[in-house]
Design a protein around this motif. Structure first.
Motif, mmCIF file in Angstrom:
data_model
loop_
_atom_site.group_PDB
_atom_site.id
_atom_site.type_symbol
_atom_site.label_atom_id
_atom_site.label_comp_id
_atom_site.label_asym_id
_atom_site.label_seq_id
_atom_site.Cartn_x
_atom_site.Cartn_y
_atom_site.Cartn_z
ATOM 1 N N VAL A 166 -12.227 37.508 24.916
ATOM 2 C CA VAL A 166 -11.862 36.418 25.825
ATOM 3 C C VAL A 166 -12.787 36.451 27.030
ATOM 4 C CG1 VAL A 166 -10.092 35.559 27.414
ATOM 5 C CG2 VAL A 166 -9.453 36.332 25.121
ATOM 6 N N LYS A 167 -13.394 35.325 27.308
ATOM 7 C CA LYS A 167 -14.243 35.196 28.491
ATOM 8 C C LYS A 167 -13.603 34.193 29.441
ATOM 9 C CE LYS A 167 -18.559 36.231 26.023
ATOM 10 N NZ LYS A 167 -19.929 35.746 25.680
ATOM 11 N N LEU A 168 -13.385 34.624 30.655
ATOM 12 C CA LEU A 168 -12.796 33.702 31.633
ATOM 13 C C LEU A 168 -13.447 33.896 32.991
ATOM 14 C CD1 LEU A 168 -10.657 35.435 33.615
ATOM 15 C CD2 LEU A 168 -9.309 35.407 31.523
ATOM 16 N N SER A 185 -5.750 34.959 25.523
ATOM 17 C CA SER A 185 -6.487 33.726 25.213
ATOM 18 C C SER A 185 -5.931 32.521 25.960
ATOM 19 C CB SER A 185 -6.469 33.457 23.706
ATOM 20 O OG SER A 185 -5.139 33.399 23.226
ATOM 21 N N LEU A 234 -10.207 42.357 28.131
ATOM 22 C CA LEU A 234 -10.726 41.022 27.823
ATOM 23 C C LEU A 234 -11.817 41.093 26.757
ATOM 24 C CD1 LEU A 234 -10.840 39.625 31.459
ATOM 25 C CD2 LEU A 234 -9.433 38.708 29.604
ATOM 26 N N THR A 258 -7.557 31.089 29.337
ATOM 27 C CA THR A 258 -8.756 30.233 29.366
ATOM 28 C C THR A 258 -8.406 28.751 29.343
ATOM 29 O OG1 THR A 258 -8.962 30.270 26.952
ATOM 30 C CG2 THR A 258 -10.097 32.007 28.171
#
Length: 252
Positions: free
Chosen positions: A159-161, A128, A154, A131
């Motif tokens: 978690v989106k990055l 996390s 991810l 990000t």
């Protein structure tokens, strides 16, 4: 394609399961070409030297790179004796094309870590944290095994990055951290360990659900099938498996 297959370091690998106490192929000689995932570089360089010592008549040449690209080389006809992949999916490309000699055998496993600069200046402790505003992250491209594993981890962490770069093999992603071009990258534990003078590997729990199996196989069109079989057995022998475990790989 021949140039691609013959580029790289000198060393070797083998695909058959070794008999108890087996250490090398009896009387094998000639040139041996091994296409191997980039994450195997340091380990296979050592194993290749060991194989040449055990078989003085053999010269091993390695070509390292992203497993998906190496698989494409093989299915396009690049000459090689052995293929060691960082995932079953990329190995399947070769076996489905009929280019493997027998079944591939999983010889080790590998797990992701977050690679950061020495001292972890950004204080990264979890996925996390990647990000955070302004943080630059490198990932492997999704078609490459380390990229597929990163995507899975991810997703597990929700978690989106958006990475600043997508690399074609894990060594390229790691080099971005070493050069200071990014703040972090998702790479294999083995690669972070090999570069311990420059980077640190941050463990994260979601990596346990994205462990990659590494299969190895002799190739159907191998120019040196006897040396190929001996090398695959050699890789799976006790002393050489210890080389891989010491590098951070896990037993299959």
């Amino acid at each position: 394609m021949a140039a691609l297959a013959l580029s790289g370091c000198s060393d070797s690998t083998d695909t058959s399961t070794p008999a108890a106490g087996a250490s090398s192929g009896a009387g094998v000689s000639g040139n041996l070409t091994v296409l191997a995932a980039a994450s195997l570089t340091e380990s296979f360089n050592k194993i290749g030297k060991d194989f040449e010592t055990a078989n003085p008549g053999v010269k091993v040449t390695f070509s390292y790179g992203g497993s998906s690209g190496l698989a494409q080389q093989i299915t396009s006809g690049a000459p090689a004796d052995v293929f060691a992949s960082a995932s079953p999916a990329t190995m399947k490309t070769v076996t489905d094309a009929g280019d493997a000699n027998g079944e591939a055998a999983v010889f080790v496993k590998n797990q992701l870590v977050i690679a950061v600069a020495k001292g972890n200046p950004k204080g990264i402790k979890a996925l996390s944290d990647l990000t955070a505003p302004g943080l630059k992250v490198a990932l492997c491209a999704e078609q490459v095994p380390c990229g597929a594993a990163a995507k899975k981890a991810l997703a597990a962490a929700n978690v989106k990055l958006t990475p600043v770069t997508l690399e074609q093999d894990v060594k390229s992603a790691l080099s971005k951290v070493k050069l200071g071009e990014v703040d972090a990258a998702l790479v294999y534990r083995t690669d972070a360990k090999a570069a311990a003078t420059d980077v640190e590997g941050i463990e994260f729990p979601e990596s346990a659900g994205a462990i990659n199996d590494y299969p190895i196989v002799t190739l159907k069109s191998a120019p040196n099938p006897s040396a190929a079989a001996a090398f695959v057995a050699f890789v799976q022998s006790g002393p050489e498996l210890d080389v891989l475990i010491d590098a951070g790989f896990q037993k299959p």
